[in-house]
Design a protein around this motif. Structure first.
Motif, mmCIF file in Angstrom:
data_model
loop_
_atom_site.group_PDB
_atom_site.id
_atom_site.type_symbol
_atom_site.label_atom_id
_atom_site.label_comp_id
_atom_site.label_asym_id
_atom_site.label_seq_id
_atom_site.Cartn_x
_atom_site.Cartn_y
_atom_site.Cartn_z
ATOM 1 N N ASN A 147 1.857 2.394 -44.293
ATOM 2 C CA ASN A 147 1.800 3.629 -43.497
ATOM 3 C C ASN A 147 0.503 3.720 -42.710
ATOM 4 O OD1 ASN A 147 4.242 5.467 -44.479
ATOM 5 N ND2 ASN A 147 3.428 4.414 -46.281
ATOM 6 N N THR A 148 0.122 2.612 -42.101
ATOM 7 C CA THR A 148 -1.145 2.573 -41.360
ATOM 8 C C THR A 148 -1.132 3.441 -40.113
ATOM 9 O OG1 THR A 148 -0.374 0.564 -40.248
ATOM 10 C CG2 THR A 148 -1.788 0.279 -42.179
ATOM 11 N N GLN A 149 0.055 3.865 -39.695
ATOM 12 C CA GLN A 149 0.163 4.648 -38.476
ATOM 13 C C GLN A 149 -0.142 6.132 -38.695
ATOM 14 O OE1 GLN A 149 2.614 3.499 -40.251
ATOM 15 N NE2 GLN A 149 4.196 5.069 -40.457
ATOM 16 N N ARG A 150 -0.383 6.521 -39.958
ATOM 17 C CA ARG A 150 -0.615 7.938 -40.235
ATOM 18 C C ARG A 150 -1.565 8.115 -41.409
ATOM 19 N NH1 ARG A 150 2.323 10.004 -44.600
ATOM 20 N NH2 ARG A 150 3.844 8.564 -45.532
ATOM 21 N N VAL A 151 -2.082 9.341 -41.526
ATOM 22 C CA VAL A 151 -2.890 9.688 -42.683
ATOM 23 C C VAL A 151 -1.945 9.971 -43.850
ATOM 24 C CG1 VAL A 151 -4.543 11.336 -43.662
ATOM 25 C CG2 VAL A 151 -4.708 10.662 -41.242
ATOM 26 N N VAL A 152 -2.200 9.352 -44.986
ATOM 27 C CA VAL A 152 -1.355 9.511 -46.171
ATOM 28 C C VAL A 152 -2.023 10.533 -47.091
ATOM 29 C CG1 VAL A 152 -0.236 8.372 -48.114
ATOM 30 C CG2 VAL A 152 -0.573 7.129 -45.969
ATOM 31 N N SER A 153 -1.315 11.613 -47.394
ATOM 32 C CA SER A 153 -1.878 12.671 -48.230
ATOM 33 C C SER A 153 -1.907 12.251 -49.698
ATOM 34 C CB SER A 153 -1.055 13.953 -48.088
ATOM 35 O OG SER A 153 0.231 13.790 -48.679
ATOM 36 N N ARG A 154 -2.704 12.957 -50.462
ATOM 37 C CA ARG A 154 -2.757 12.697 -51.903
ATOM 38 C C ARG A 154 -1.403 12.985 -52.553
ATOM 39 N NH1 ARG A 154 -7.363 14.457 -49.908
ATOM 40 N NH2 ARG A 154 -9.362 13.554 -50.600
#
Length: 219
Positions: free
Chosen positions: A163-170
């Motif tokens: 998911n490098t295209q977005r910020v991944v939430s906790r």
């Protein structure tokens, strides 16, 4: 299936754990001490897990001694009675069993660390920067160096890399990388990401960016 080492001072609890694990197809060994766990590790042909049912203070002491074996052994904590581990101790374990005991959560955790057998193995290779993730072999390399990660840390890094295209939430990381229903605090995610960051930084610059109030992204 994982070979499982059970260490507890409660004989009745050992019998329960042995039954649950054997019914799921695991080979179960009993260890009467931490030295017994270490002796079992040396005979394992594949990575295993140690399930330790002890008082919270004894769990922390045991995990400290076993940290050097984390490449060969997942650590599962099962605190006695109503005890809970100190907040800063969660990073020592790959999984913590909380009461009331739900056997399926433990089995889901153990299953999530295995490469599924049967059929053709997945040949997917994920690359970012100078890091290579071999999904089938569950191996991570950076440059020419092997990065040793526990199954949980491997799943966390893999999810970030996918998911490098977005910020991944906790919350996303918890849903994707821990068994369903596991009680995981956001701070626990931060601790494990910090351990992954430390491993990757041993071979180069920092590749995990923290986005304040949002989560993480690989850069």
């Amino acid at each position: 299936m994982h070979p499982i080492i059970v260490h507890t001072t409660d004989p009745e609890l050992y019998l329960i754990l042995r039954y649950v694990l054997q019914q799921a197809g695991h080979v179960v060994h009993i260890a009467s001490s931490i030295d017994g766990i270490i002796a079992n590790v040396s005979t394992m042909a594949i990575k295993g897990a140690a399930v330790m049912a002890l008082p919270a203070c004894a769990l922390v002491t045991a995990a400290d001694r076993l940290q050097v074996h984390r490449a060969q052994l997942d650590l599962v904590a099962f605190p006695f009675a109503e005890e809970r581990l100190p907040d800063n101790a969660s990073q020592l374990f790959d999984f913590v069993i909380n009461r009331p005991f739900e056997p399926l959560q433990l089995l889901d955790f153990l299953r999530s660390g295995e490469v599924e057998g049967g059929g053709s193995p997945c040949s997917e290779i994920i690359r970012f920067a100078d890091v290579q993730i071999d999904v089938a072999a569950r191996r991570v390399k950076r440059g020419g160096s092997q990065i040793e990660l526990s199954p949980l840390h491997f799943r966390l890094l893999q999810h970030l890399a996918e998911n490098t295209q977005r910020v991944v939430s906790r919350e996303d990381l918890i849903d994707a990388c821990w068994p369903a229903g596991a009680n995981v605090e956001p701070r626990t995610v931060d601790i494990h990401i910090g351990r992954i960051r430390h491993k990757l930084c041993s071979c180069g610059n920092d590749l995990i960016r923290t986005i304040r109030g949002e989560g993480y992204v690989l850069k």
